[in-house]
Design an enzyme around this catalytic site. Structure first.
Site, PDB file in Angstrom:
ATOM      1  N   HIS A   1       3.953   5.492   6.838  1.00 26.82           N
ATOM      2  CA  HIS A   1       3.204   6.685   6.412  1.00 26.82           C
ATOM      3  C   HIS A   1       3.674   7.913   7.208  1.00 26.82           C
ATOM      4  O   HIS A   1       3.862   8.991   6.652  1.00 26.82           O
ATOM      5  CB  HIS A   1       1.704   6.514   6.669  1.00 26.82           C
ATOM      6  CG  HIS A   1       1.018   5.474   5.821  1.00 26.82           C
ATOM      7  ND1 HIS A   1       0.266   4.459   6.354  1.00 26.82           N
ATOM      8  CD2 HIS A   1       0.956   5.309   4.477  1.00 26.82           C
ATOM      9  CE1 HIS A   1      -0.239   3.714   5.376  1.00 26.82           C
ATOM     10  NE2 HIS A   1       0.167   4.199   4.225  1.00 26.82           N
TER      11      HIS A   1
ATOM     12  N   LYS B   1     -12.847  -0.257  -2.071  1.00 26.99           N
ATOM     13  CA  LYS B   1     -11.657  -0.795  -1.408  1.00 26.99           C
ATOM     14  C   LYS B   1     -11.993  -1.566  -0.132  1.00 26.99           C
ATOM     15  O   LYS B   1     -11.124  -2.216   0.437  1.00 26.99           O
ATOM     16  CB  LYS B   1     -10.674   0.327  -1.103  1.00 26.99           C
ATOM     17  CG  LYS B   1      -9.808   0.684  -2.298  1.00 26.99           C
ATOM     18  CD  LYS B   1      -8.413   1.085  -1.861  1.00 26.99           C
ATOM     19  CE  LYS B   1      -7.435   1.006  -3.018  1.00 26.99           C
ATOM     20  NZ  LYS B   1      -6.084   1.359  -2.618  1.00 26.99           N
TER      21      LYS B   1
ATOM     22  N   ARG C   1       8.505   2.572  -1.248  1.00 31.69           N
ATOM     23  CA  ARG C   1       9.241   1.619  -0.419  1.00 31.69           C
ATOM     24  C   ARG C   1      10.296   0.898  -1.244  1.00 31.69           C
ATOM     25  O   ARG C   1      11.463   0.898  -0.938  1.00 31.69           O
ATOM     26  CB  ARG C   1       8.282   0.586   0.184  1.00 31.69           C
ATOM     27  CG  ARG C   1       7.472   1.118   1.332  1.00 31.69           C
ATOM     28  CD  ARG C   1       6.251   0.300   1.574  1.00 31.69           C
ATOM     29  NE  ARG C   1       5.292   0.458   0.495  1.00 31.69           N
ATOM     30  CZ  ARG C   1       4.040   0.035   0.542  1.00 31.69           C
ATOM     31  NH1 ARG C   1       3.605  -0.601   1.600  1.00 31.69           N
ATOM     32  NH2 ARG C   1       3.236   0.239  -0.463  1.00 31.69           N
TER      33      ARG C   1
ATOM     34  N   SER D   1       0.020  -1.498   5.220  1.00 33.63           N
ATOM     35  CA  SER D   1      -1.207  -1.619   6.016  1.00 33.63           C
ATOM     36  C   SER D   1      -1.771  -3.033   5.904  1.00 33.63           C
ATOM     37  O   SER D   1      -2.278  -3.592   6.876  1.00 33.63           O
ATOM     38  CB  SER D   1      -2.249  -0.600   5.538  1.00 33.63           C
ATOM     39  OG  SER D   1      -1.763   0.711   5.678  1.00 33.63           O
TER      40      SER D   1
HETATM   41  P1  ADP Z   1      -3.206   3.599  -1.342  1.00 39.53           P
HETATM   42  O1  ADP Z   1      -4.416   2.724  -1.258  1.00 39.53           O
HETATM   43  O2  ADP Z   1      -3.464   4.923  -1.993  1.00 39.53           O
HETATM   44  O3  ADP Z   1      -1.962   2.923  -1.868  1.00 39.53           O
HETATM   45  P2  ADP Z   1      -1.906   3.486   1.220  1.00 39.53           P
HETATM   46  O4  ADP Z   1      -2.412   4.009   2.522  1.00 39.53           O
HETATM   47  O5  ADP Z   1      -1.649   2.025   1.128  1.00 39.53           O
HETATM   48  O6  ADP Z   1      -2.959   3.991   0.172  1.00 39.53           O
HETATM   49  O7  ADP Z   1      -0.562   4.225   0.823  1.00 39.53           O
HETATM   50  C1  ADP Z   1      -0.514   5.616   0.618  1.00 39.53           C
HETATM   51  C2  ADP Z   1       0.877   6.001   0.135  1.00 39.53           C
HETATM   52  O8  ADP Z   1       1.841   5.716   1.135  1.00 39.53           O
HETATM   53  C3  ADP Z   1       1.366   5.265  -1.115  1.00 39.53           C
HETATM   54  O9  ADP Z   1       2.160   6.145  -1.876  1.00 39.53           O
HETATM   55  C4  ADP Z   1       2.230   4.158  -0.559  1.00 39.53           C
HETATM   56  O10 ADP Z   1       3.236   3.774  -1.488  1.00 39.53           O
HETATM   57  C5  ADP Z   1       2.840   4.852   0.637  1.00 39.53           C
HETATM   58  N1  ADP Z   1       3.235   3.916   1.682  1.00 39.53           N
HETATM   59  C6  ADP Z   1       2.547   2.887   2.199  1.00 39.53           C
HETATM   60  N2  ADP Z   1       3.247   2.242   3.149  1.00 39.53           N
HETATM   61  C7  ADP Z   1       4.440   2.886   3.232  1.00 39.53           C
HETATM   62  C8  ADP Z   1       5.640   2.696   3.995  1.00 39.53           C
HETATM   63  N3  ADP Z   1       5.774   1.698   4.861  1.00 39.53           N
HETATM   64  N4  ADP Z   1       6.650   3.557   3.792  1.00 39.53           N
HETATM   65  C9  ADP Z   1       6.525   4.553   2.892  1.00 39.53           C
HETATM   66  N5  ADP Z   1       5.456   4.781   2.128  1.00 39.53           N
HETATM   67  C10 ADP Z   1       4.419   3.959   2.290  1.00 39.53           C
END
Ligand code: ADP
Length: 164
Positions: free
Chosen positions: A17, A41, A93, A131
């Site tokens: 992130h 969630k 990703r 996450s």
């Molecule tokens: P959501 O529940 O909205 O998917 P997340 O916190 O899991 O929330 O992810 C938010 C955004 O960050 C999404 O676009 C996800 O694809 C991206 N994301 C999550 N992990 C990574 C990572 N390791 N590298 C790049 N982008 C990521």
């Protein structure tokens, strides 16, 4: 002033992130990281903790005057408007992210044709990071220090303390 909103659960924020925020700051003047408050969630970390961890992590190595942490519930496009933004930032990703992200982007465009979703590809070393995975590894006592900022590791340890 180009403002973008980066919405997500951030439960917890990972180095992936943070990489996306850093890349977004090279294109936008200001990035608002918006933590989704969605009771459906069932996050491990409560909203206040997720926000605090993000604050700590961003302050550690990003220009604090250009990044903001906020919370929102409801439609992402409304949060974007409330912050005076015209873009949604999301991270990619692998191909596996693409389908769900495409669906979200099309729906958001339908709701708000003037708001675009801008995707950034994470650095290769964060491509496997999520996450969910971090929480699973932490729950089994694995080392997550290379995957998340220190504040996130501390918060996970505290949240999982009673479960292990
Ligand atoms: P959501 O529940 O909205 O998917 P997340 O916190 O899991 O929330 O992810 C938010 C955004 O960050 C999404 O676009 C996800 O694809 C991206 N994301 C999550 N992990 C990574 C990572 N390791 N590298 C790049 N982008 C990521």
């Amino acid at each position: 002033m180009k403002v973008a909103v980066y919405p997500g659960s951030f439960d917890p924020v990972t180095n992936g992130h943070l990489d996306i925020v850093r890349r977004a700051l090279s294109v936008f003047d200001r990035v608002v990281v918006a933590v989704l408050q969605n009771p459906r969630k069932a996050p491990l970390l409560d909203t206040a903790t997720r926000v605090r961890v993000l604050h700590d992590a961003l302050a550690a190595d990003l220009p604090v005057d250009r990044v903001e942490v906020s919370t929102f519930e409801g439609l992402t496009v409304n949060a974007v408007r409330a912050h005076g933004g015209a873009s949604i930032v999301r991270g990619l990703r692998a191909v596996s992210d693409f389908e769900a992200e495409l669906q979200l982007a099309h729906n958001n465009r339908k709701l708000a044709p003037d708001i675009d979703t801008v995707f950034f590809m994470t650095a290769l070393e964060h491509g496997y990071l999520s996450s969910t995975l971090v929480k699973e590894i932490a729950a089994f006592g694995g080392d997550i220090s290379e995957m998340v900022p220190p504040a996130a590791a501390d918060a996970l340890r505290a949240a999982l303390g009673g479960r292990r």
